[in-house]
Design a protein around this motif. Sequence first.
Motif: not given
Length: 127
Positions: A99-108, A66-68, A54-58, A44-47
């Motif tokens: 390029p990606c959408s972090p929110a999409v990656v996390v929710s996939t 925190t991802i950086s 731009i960041t997204s988290y589970a 599963e994706a964590v961050a």
Amino acid sequence: HVHLVESGGGSVQSGGSLRLTCAASGSDRDCMGWFRQAPGREREAVAVIDSENITSYADSVKGRFTISQDSAKNTLVLQMNNLKSEDTADYYCAADYLPCSPAVVVSTKPYYPMDYWGQGVQVTVLS
């Protein structure tokens, strides 16, 4: 090609902190993230972070992790605080040259097909 090497895993008591680092080299990468896989469970994706930071988290790690990344995108960091036993897993650094959408990656689901993966580090949280 992108080469990813994780470090910083280990064992920690519940409530403690760990810092995972991923050294990245090779081709350009516009999307990077941390994933994890616990025994008997799906990866599963964590961050996730994109080239504009731009960041997204589970949901399970929001407010604790925190991802950086550095400005050269050569180092990806996952700061993990207030660790819980359910955070125990193998953690993987991953990168995608598009390029990606972090929110999409996390929710996939089950998990986003990133182009490149590190070898993983083990994180064990002792309750």
